[in-house]
Design a protein around this motif. Sequence first.
Motif, mmCIF file in Angstrom:
data_model
loop_
_atom_site.group_PDB
_atom_site.id
_atom_site.type_symbol
_atom_site.label_atom_id
_atom_site.label_comp_id
_atom_site.label_asym_id
_atom_site.label_seq_id
_atom_site.Cartn_x
_atom_site.Cartn_y
_atom_site.Cartn_z
ATOM 1 N N UNK A 297 0.947 -1.271 0.155
ATOM 2 C CA UNK A 297 0.082 0.127 0.154
ATOM 3 C C UNK A 297 0.787 1.218 0.036
ATOM 4 N N UNK A 298 1.903 1.256 0.761
ATOM 5 C CA UNK A 298 2.641 2.320 0.846
ATOM 6 C C UNK A 298 4.043 2.267 0.097
ATOM 7 N N UNK A 299 4.443 0.930 -0.328
ATOM 8 C CA UNK A 299 5.726 0.696 -0.882
ATOM 9 C C UNK A 299 6.960 1.024 0.060
ATOM 10 N N UNK A 300 6.754 1.187 1.223
ATOM 11 C CA UNK A 300 7.723 1.385 2.474
ATOM 12 C C UNK A 300 8.409 -0.001 2.676
ATOM 13 N N UNK A 301 9.629 -0.090 2.519
ATOM 14 C CA UNK A 301 10.591 -1.217 3.151
ATOM 15 C C UNK A 301 11.149 -0.982 4.544
ATOM 16 N N UNK A 302 10.500 -1.805 5.450
ATOM 17 C CA UNK A 302 11.059 -1.342 6.666
ATOM 18 C C UNK A 302 12.132 -2.036 7.364
ATOM 19 N N UNK A 303 13.068 -1.293 8.141
ATOM 20 C CA UNK A 303 13.983 -1.882 8.817
ATOM 21 C C UNK A 303 14.067 -1.606 10.184
ATOM 22 N N UNK A 304 14.725 -2.701 11.095
ATOM 23 C CA UNK A 304 14.776 -2.436 12.422
ATOM 24 C C UNK A 304 16.259 -3.009 12.790
ATOM 25 N N UNK A 305 17.074 -2.083 13.310
ATOM 26 C CA UNK A 305 18.435 -2.605 13.991
ATOM 27 C C UNK A 305 18.151 -3.367 15.375
ATOM 28 N N UNK A 306 18.860 -4.255 15.509
ATOM 29 C CA UNK A 306 18.799 -4.891 16.767
ATOM 30 C C UNK A 306 19.978 -4.468 17.775
ATOM 31 N N UNK A 307 19.445 -4.505 19.032
ATOM 32 C CA UNK A 307 20.266 -3.827 20.246
ATOM 33 C C UNK A 307 19.551 -3.789 21.532
ATOM 34 N N UNK A 308 19.967 -3.196 22.420
ATOM 35 C CA UNK A 308 19.508 -3.243 23.655
ATOM 36 C C UNK A 308 18.328 -2.402 23.964
ATOM 37 N N UNK A 309 18.217 -1.400 23.084
ATOM 38 C CA UNK A 309 17.017 -0.312 23.138
ATOM 39 C C UNK A 309 17.193 0.884 23.857
#
Length: 456
Positions: free
Chosen positions: A291-303
């Motif tokens: 719908x938005x053509x967004x490719x989502x990414x999330x880095x990993x870590x402790x926050x």
Amino acid sequence: MSKSESIAIVGGGAWGLSTALHLHRTGYTNITVFETADSIPSRYSAAYDINKIVRAEYEESFYTDLALVSLIEKSLKRADQLTSSQQAIEAWKDPLFGPYYHETGYIVATSGSALAKANKSLETALASVSKHPVFAPGIQALDNGDEFKKYAWQITGPLKGFTGYFNRLAGYAHSANALKGIFLHCATLGIKFVLGRSAGTVTELVYDGQGNDRKCTGVRTADGITHSAAKTIVASGAWGASLVPEMGRFVTARSWSVAHVQLTEQECDYLRGLPVINVRDLGFFFEPDPATRLFKLCPLGAGFSNTNNEGTSLPPMDRIPPPQDFIPADDEIKLRTLLAETFPWMADRSFVDKKLCWFADTSDSEYCIDFLPDTNNSVVVLSGDSGHGFKMMPIFGKWVVELLENGRQNIDRWRWKTKDERGQDWGDGVSWRIGKSRELSELIDEARRGGLQARL
């Protein structure tokens, strides 16, 4: 309690909506959900997102089996005939939740530069499903780049030193659409919703009596109106300690970075069907949202946390929603490295819709589903999703119903914690928490200094 007595649910996110749904299914008829946002999906919910991983890899069988319950519970009648290890992956395939679930498969990996803890996390995840009778037939070890590309043929990067596995029985759910769909369904059932910054924002719980007679009699909203309730269920996620300060002793508001790449229609189509790929030392991504053509990414870590003078972490209250439009420089480096190894043609693209996603974390990553002490069972606290609570949305509300009808929490790990854990380092508590958590104020200062240096 009588099923006609009033129940107030504070929070219209994944757990609040699931609780309302299952209360209604069990015969409760007087349910009101209070939500600060003026519409659902609520922008204050951790599930206000285009996708969340639905998987069953855990450090122990307890949550593996529960996640499986979420994925295979086709109906209430069938659920009664299933073992606990056969009830959560199919609940996502039920006609009510099925439109939001996409079983693309799930690749878990580490890069050639991964630290020992990331490799250990991968080993633990694989062990949790590789011998499981339901998952084992769909698990495939991946020892080199060519093997990864059998299941994610779109990858063009070098995948230097990558090892991992593919799990067929997993994928993701469109979380914001799930919130909207379940909200609309609940509204048609007669569940009441009070929305908006004035009418829907609960500012305090109202109590009557002292000592052993203390009891919550309802909630007061920002417009000054008091709403009576026989039971009050607090499902406010990262914001919970603002209403129940005692929660702040063992639940901390934490955030992770989220970023997106804006794709063209052709690029979006090219990546359609891509498995969820989780590289334990770098980050994870999903197939793009059509719908938005967004490719989502999330880095990993402790926050990242936002700790006040009392040692309690809450999302920033001075700006609602919390400060957005940036992610820490270290996280951006992780994501650029992740893209260089998988989709180099995307590695230098601008990141859009950058933000911090807030959730309620606990040191051991366990939920809290219990009565608030010293309230005569009049207040229920739902918290501690720890970044892995959304996948349980189809079945979560059943556990709240069981608590209300049992009158006590029979599962030790979900009980209210009496130990004050503020100020402790939670970095090694669970395998997914790699590195050390940092304070939001540090990140903002770094971003400001970076902007100043760029202008100079």
